[in-house]
Design a protein around this motif. Structure first.
Motif, PDB file in Angstrom:
ATOM      1  N   LEU A   9       0.979  -1.212   0.001  1.00 12.33           N
ATOM      2  CA  LEU A   9      -0.028  -0.204   0.053  1.00 12.33           C
ATOM      3  C   LEU A   9       1.042   1.496  -0.030  1.00 12.33           C
ATOM      4  CD1 LEU A   9      -2.975   1.395   0.250  1.00 12.33           C
ATOM      5  CD2 LEU A   9      -2.586   1.209   2.820  1.00 12.33           C
ATOM      6  N   MET A  10       0.888   2.083  -1.015  1.00 19.52           N
ATOM      7  CA  MET A  10       1.485   3.310  -1.107  1.00 19.52           C
ATOM      8  C   MET A  10       0.717   4.569  -0.970  1.00 19.52           C
ATOM      9  SD  MET A  10       4.579   2.079  -2.263  1.00 19.52           S
ATOM     10  CE  MET A  10       5.243   3.453  -2.999  1.00 19.52           C
ATOM     11  N   HIS A  11       1.485   5.622  -0.355  1.00 17.80           N
ATOM     12  CA  HIS A  11       0.993   6.926  -0.412  1.00 17.80           C
ATOM     13  C   HIS A  11       1.729   7.738  -1.201  1.00 17.80           C
ATOM     14  CE1 HIS A  11      -0.620  10.329   2.324  1.00 17.80           C
ATOM     15  NE2 HIS A  11      -1.509  10.101   1.256  1.00 17.80           N
ATOM     16  N   LYS A  12       1.340   7.970  -2.139  1.00 21.42           N
ATOM     17  CA  LYS A  12       2.140   8.578  -3.424  1.00 21.42           C
ATOM     18  C   LYS A  12       3.589   8.002  -3.306  1.00 21.42           C
ATOM     19  CE  LYS A  12       3.055  13.216  -5.077  1.00 21.42           C
ATOM     20  NZ  LYS A  12       2.844  14.545  -4.761  1.00 21.42           N
ATOM     21  N   ASN A  13       4.566   8.461  -2.938  1.00 23.89           N
ATOM     22  CA  ASN A  13       5.921   7.697  -3.114  1.00 23.89           C
ATOM     23  C   ASN A  13       6.262   6.751  -1.799  1.00 23.89           C
ATOM     24  OD1 ASN A  13       6.384   8.772  -5.681  1.00 23.89           O
ATOM     25  ND2 ASN A  13       6.829  10.764  -4.745  1.00 23.89           N
ATOM     26  N   ILE A  14       5.390   7.062  -0.775  1.00 21.76           N
ATOM     27  CA  ILE A  14       5.810   6.514   0.628  1.00 21.76           C
ATOM     28  C   ILE A  14       5.280   4.994   0.614  1.00 21.76           C
ATOM     29  CG2 ILE A  14       5.786   6.671   2.939  1.00 21.76           C
ATOM     30  CD1 ILE A  14       5.826   9.779   2.539  1.00 21.76           C
ATOM     31  N   PRO A  15       5.872   4.010   0.909  1.00 20.13           N
ATOM     32  CA  PRO A  15       5.407   2.912   1.268  1.00 20.13           C
ATOM     33  C   PRO A  15       4.766   2.719   2.703  1.00 20.13           C
ATOM     34  CG  PRO A  15       7.970   2.438   0.351  1.00 20.13           C
ATOM     35  CD  PRO A  15       7.473   3.887   0.766  1.00 20.13           C
ATOM     36  N   VAL A  16       3.626   2.416   2.858  1.00 13.49           N
ATOM     37  CA  VAL A  16       2.880   2.236   4.036  1.00 13.49           C
ATOM     38  C   VAL A  16       2.865   0.992   4.821  1.00 13.49           C
ATOM     39  CG1 VAL A  16       0.496   2.795   4.982  1.00 13.49           C
ATOM     40  CG2 VAL A  16       1.286   4.247   3.227  1.00 13.49           C
ATOM     41  N   CYS A  91      -6.763  -0.995 -11.588  1.00 17.95           N
ATOM     42  CA  CYS A  91      -6.256   0.457 -11.862  1.00 17.95           C
ATOM     43  C   CYS A  91      -5.123   0.611 -10.529  1.00 17.95           C
ATOM     44  CB  CYS A  91      -7.461   1.640 -11.818  1.00 17.95           C
ATOM     45  SG  CYS A  91      -8.275   1.684 -10.255  1.00 17.95           S
ATOM     46  N   LEU A  92      -4.850  -0.216  -9.991  1.00 13.63           N
ATOM     47  CA  LEU A  92      -3.898  -0.543  -8.906  1.00 13.63           C
ATOM     48  C   LEU A  92      -4.440   0.596  -7.690  1.00 13.63           C
ATOM     49  CD1 LEU A  92      -0.391   0.052 -10.830  1.00 13.63           C
ATOM     50  CD2 LEU A  92      -1.639  -2.141  -9.857  1.00 13.63           C
ATOM     51  N   GLY A  93      -5.849   0.744  -7.607  1.00 13.82           N
ATOM     52  CA  GLY A  93      -6.444   1.704  -6.402  1.00 13.82           C
ATOM     53  C   GLY A  93      -6.212   3.158  -7.044  1.00 13.82           C
ATOM     54  N   LEU A  94      -5.669   3.317  -7.711  1.00  7.40           N
ATOM     55  CA  LEU A  94      -5.297   5.005  -8.051  1.00  7.40           C
ATOM     56  C   LEU A  94      -6.704   5.618  -8.181  1.00  7.40           C
ATOM     57  CD1 LEU A  94      -2.569   4.744 -10.744  1.00  7.40           C
ATOM     58  CD2 LEU A  94      -2.316   5.900  -8.548  1.00  7.40           C
ATOM     59  N   SER A  95      -6.647   6.940  -7.786  1.00  2.72           N
ATOM     60  CA  SER A  95      -7.881   7.670  -7.629  1.00  2.72           C
ATOM     61  C   SER A  95      -7.583   9.204  -8.138  1.00  2.72           C
ATOM     62  CB  SER A  95      -8.510   7.524  -6.152  1.00  2.72           C
ATOM     63  OG  SER A  95      -9.405   8.660  -6.079  1.00  2.72           O
ATOM     64  N   LEU A  96      -8.606  10.015  -8.239  1.00  3.34           N
ATOM     65  CA  LEU A  96      -8.525  11.331  -8.544  1.00  3.34           C
ATOM     66  C   LEU A  96      -8.779  12.013  -7.318  1.00  3.34           C
ATOM     67  CD1 LEU A  96      -9.347  11.828 -12.106  1.00  3.34           C
ATOM     68  CD2 LEU A  96      -7.366  12.449 -11.176  1.00  3.34           C
ATOM     69  N   SER A  97      -9.211  11.487  -6.296  1.00  4.15           N
ATOM     70  CA  SER A  97      -9.410  12.184  -4.870  1.00  4.15           C
ATOM     71  C   SER A  97      -8.445  12.086  -3.776  1.00  4.15           C
ATOM     72  CB  SER A  97     -10.718  11.698  -4.520  1.00  4.15           C
ATOM     73  OG  SER A  97     -11.940  11.557  -5.151  1.00  4.15           O
ATOM     74  N   ASP A  98      -7.400  11.244  -3.822  1.00  2.00           N
ATOM     75  CA  ASP A  98      -6.126  11.099  -3.009  1.00  2.00           C
ATOM     76  C   ASP A  98      -5.128  10.587  -3.739  1.00  2.00           C
ATOM     77  OD1 ASP A  98      -6.676   8.125  -2.971  1.00  2.00           O
ATOM     78  OD2 ASP A  98      -7.540   8.435  -1.193  1.00  2.00           O
ATOM     79  N   GLN A  99      -4.068  10.292  -2.865  1.00  2.00           N
ATOM     80  CA  GLN A  99      -2.824   9.715  -3.576  1.00  2.00           C
ATOM     81  C   GLN A  99      -2.309   8.242  -2.941  1.00  2.00           C
ATOM     82  OE1 GLN A  99      -2.093  11.858  -5.753  1.00  2.00           O
ATOM     83  NE2 GLN A  99      -3.016  13.631  -4.788  1.00  2.00           N
ATOM     84  N   TYR A 100      -3.410   7.513  -2.566  1.00  2.00           N
ATOM     85  CA  TYR A 100      -3.234   6.235  -2.259  1.00  2.00           C
ATOM     86  C   TYR A 100      -3.257   5.228  -3.392  1.00  2.00           C
ATOM     87  CZ  TYR A 100      -3.360   7.310   2.664  1.00  2.00           C
ATOM     88  OH  TYR A 100      -2.936   7.862   3.847  1.00  2.00           O
ATOM     89  N   TRP A 101      -2.462   4.281  -3.407  1.00  2.00           N
ATOM     90  CA  TRP A 101      -2.564   3.199  -4.458  1.00  2.00           C
ATOM     91  C   TRP A 101      -1.666   1.962  -4.009  1.00  2.00           C
ATOM     92  CZ3 TRP A 101       2.112   2.286  -7.649  1.00  2.00           C
ATOM     93  CH2 TRP A 101       3.197   2.888  -7.174  1.00  2.00           C
ATOM     94  N   ILE A 109       7.701   0.281 -10.071  1.00  2.00           N
ATOM     95  CA  ILE A 109       6.846   1.144 -10.580  1.00  2.00           C
ATOM     96  C   ILE A 109       6.622   2.509  -9.541  1.00  2.00           C
ATOM     97  CG2 ILE A 109       4.503   0.437  -9.997  1.00  2.00           C
ATOM     98  CD1 ILE A 109       3.648   1.271 -12.993  1.00  2.00           C
ATOM     99  N   GLN A 110       6.891   3.749 -10.203  1.00  2.00           N
ATOM    100  CA  GLN A 110       6.654   4.839  -9.267  1.00  2.00           C
ATOM    101  C   GLN A 110       5.376   5.378  -9.567  1.00  2.00           C
ATOM    102  OE1 GLN A 110       9.353   5.701  -6.893  1.00  2.00           O
ATOM    103  NE2 GLN A 110       9.817   3.615  -7.647  1.00  2.00           N
ATOM    104  N   TRP A 111       4.790   6.367  -8.487  1.00  2.00           N
ATOM    105  CA  TRP A 111       3.491   7.032  -8.358  1.00  2.00           C
ATOM    106  C   TRP A 111       3.825   8.057  -9.837  1.00  2.00           C
ATOM    107  CZ3 TRP A 111       2.627  12.182  -8.218  1.00  2.00           C
ATOM    108  CH2 TRP A 111       1.376  12.611  -7.938  1.00  2.00           C
ATOM    109  N   SER A 112       4.884   8.383 -10.111  1.00  2.00           N
ATOM    110  CA  SER A 112       5.060   9.517 -10.990  1.00  2.00           C
ATOM    111  C   SER A 112       4.725   9.225 -12.567  1.00  2.00           C
ATOM    112  CB  SER A 112       6.209  10.322 -10.878  1.00  2.00           C
ATOM    113  OG  SER A 112       7.368   9.338 -11.082  1.00  2.00           O
TER     114      SER A 112
END
Length: 412
Positions: A9-16, A91-101, A109-112
């Protein structure tokens, strides 16, 4: 194991944290090491370094398209999927409401490289949700539509480089898109922070269109998750609990924003301001709370699903999130000093112009809506004037008390 998928579980570039998804249900079946506890989704309990799996699962499932979404059964048939939950990992859990994936465990693979804020995305899912079918032979499920909330049909589309949400109406009147635009114009007149909506008509059907107010640096956190950060005592109201949670988190300006939200919802007779369609915005990198989110999602209002004869009816309308009637909820407003109801002069005629030409709202319904809207403005004007009179009398009495006290002390 073959029936399990391993992700981080990622928060933008940070592994959670590492998680395991059950392939059959797409539910989180196990949680591995936690790498960054401060970035765990807001409202998810952590005890002794262990994430509450049930709570994280609720959050994960909450990212999926709800089963109540209009037309979802036919869409799932076309997508050959059993549940909307199965769309999440596509979609790897990607959203346009937050930065979790979620990132596959052995991937770099990177968020960018994949986020929907900076990269194009497939419209296949959105088109299918709108009953239009896929536009390509090779269907792609890499779409923010997989993680969109709400029961009305909607889809994300890039328009002139902007990420825009297109949302339809329901029933015989298709009224929600008009309501969104009207609410937006009311808030513009009253200088209330809001998401601007415009009207789009395609094949005679109305749709509302708004730009995404979340950026690659920010994210929306709904009131529901903020309220999970503290246990609510039985003797504390939902309204006060939300204020308490926001205060504890250091979120500025919440009371004033709620005053404005409740005023707007009273004016438009909003029936569905639930705890997931208002909230706060925070910086996804620093975790700093920036304040209340601009108001959005106001379509389920103005007697949208009622027959014309019931528009403006004195019957109690359902109300959320703090009271079950607008008459009671408006009493929670702490100050009307900011409110200039003269700014709403002629708003009913703006509504009339907005729905002109609609195939779904006839003249009788339009007249009823305009009368009812003016009635709401008049009713709120009476409430505000009454409160101001009470405060003025109270201030007068306080002045008299001060004079009496002063005179008495002089006699002594």
């Amino acid at each position: 194991m073959a029936d399990k998928k391993q992700y981080t579980l990622m928060h933008k570039n940070i592994p959670v944290a590492d998680i395991e998804l059950d392939e059959a249900t797409c539910a989180i079946s196990a949680i591995g090491p936690v790498y960054e506890a401060s970035h765990i989704p807001v409202g998810t309990p952590v005890k002794k370094g262990v994430i509450d799996r049930a709570a994280l699962n609720d959050w994960w499932k909450g990212r999926a398209i709800p089963a109540s979404r209009s037309g979802i059964k036919n869409a799932l048939l076309e997508l050959n999927l059993a549940t909307t939950q199965k769309l999440l990992d596509k979609c790897l859990g990607l959203s346009l409401s937050d930065q979790y994936w979620i990132r596959p465990i052995h991937s770099d693979i990177q968020w960018s490289e994949i986020n929907f804020f900076e990269h194009s995305f497939s419209e296949d899912v959105g088109n299918i949700l709108f009953g239009r079918g896929s536009s390509s032979a090779q269907m792609s499920l890499m779409s923010p539509d997989n993680t969109s909330d709400g029961w009305l049909k909607k889809k994300w589309k890039i328009i002139d480089g902007k990420r825009c949400l297109i949302k339809g109406g329901s029933g015989a009147t298709q009224q929600e898109p008009y309501n969104e635009v009207l609410a937006s114009r009311i808030m513009e007149r009253l200088s209330i922070p809001h998401v601007p909506y415009r009207l789009l008509v395609e094949d005679d059907y109305p749709y509302s269109v708004c730009e995404d107010f979340i950026t690659p640096q920010t994210e929306l956190i709904s009131a529901w998750y903020i309220m999970q950060t503290m246990k609510k005592p039985n003797n504390v109201s939902v309204y006060q609990h939300y204020l308490n949670c926001c205060e504890a988190a250091g979120i500025p300006g919440i009371r004033d924003s709620l005053d404005r939200m409740m005023v707007v919802d009273y004016l438009i007779a909003n029936e569905d301001r639930h705890q997931n369609n208002f909230g706060v915005v925070r910086n996804a990198e620093t975790l700093e709370y920036l304040g209340a989110a601009p108001l959005f999602d106001s379509g389920t209002s103005l007697w949208f699903d009622k027959p014309t004869a019931m528009i403006g009816s004195k019957e109690k309308l359902s109300c959320k999130p703090f009271k079950n009637s607008h008459k009671e909820q408006i009493k929670l407003v702490t100050s009307f000093d900011w409110l200039d109801l003269n700014a709403l002069q002629g708003i009913e005629e703006e509504l009339r112009e907005l729905v002109r030409g609609s195939l779904f709202i006839d003249e009788a319904r339009c007249d009823a809506l305009c009368r009812a809207l003016k009635g709401r403005v008049d009713a709120l004007t009476d409430i505000v004037n009454t409160q101001r009179t009470v405060y003025a009398v109270s201030d007068c009495r306080d002045d008299v008390k001060e004079d009496v006290t002063y005179s008495g002390s002089e006699k002594d």
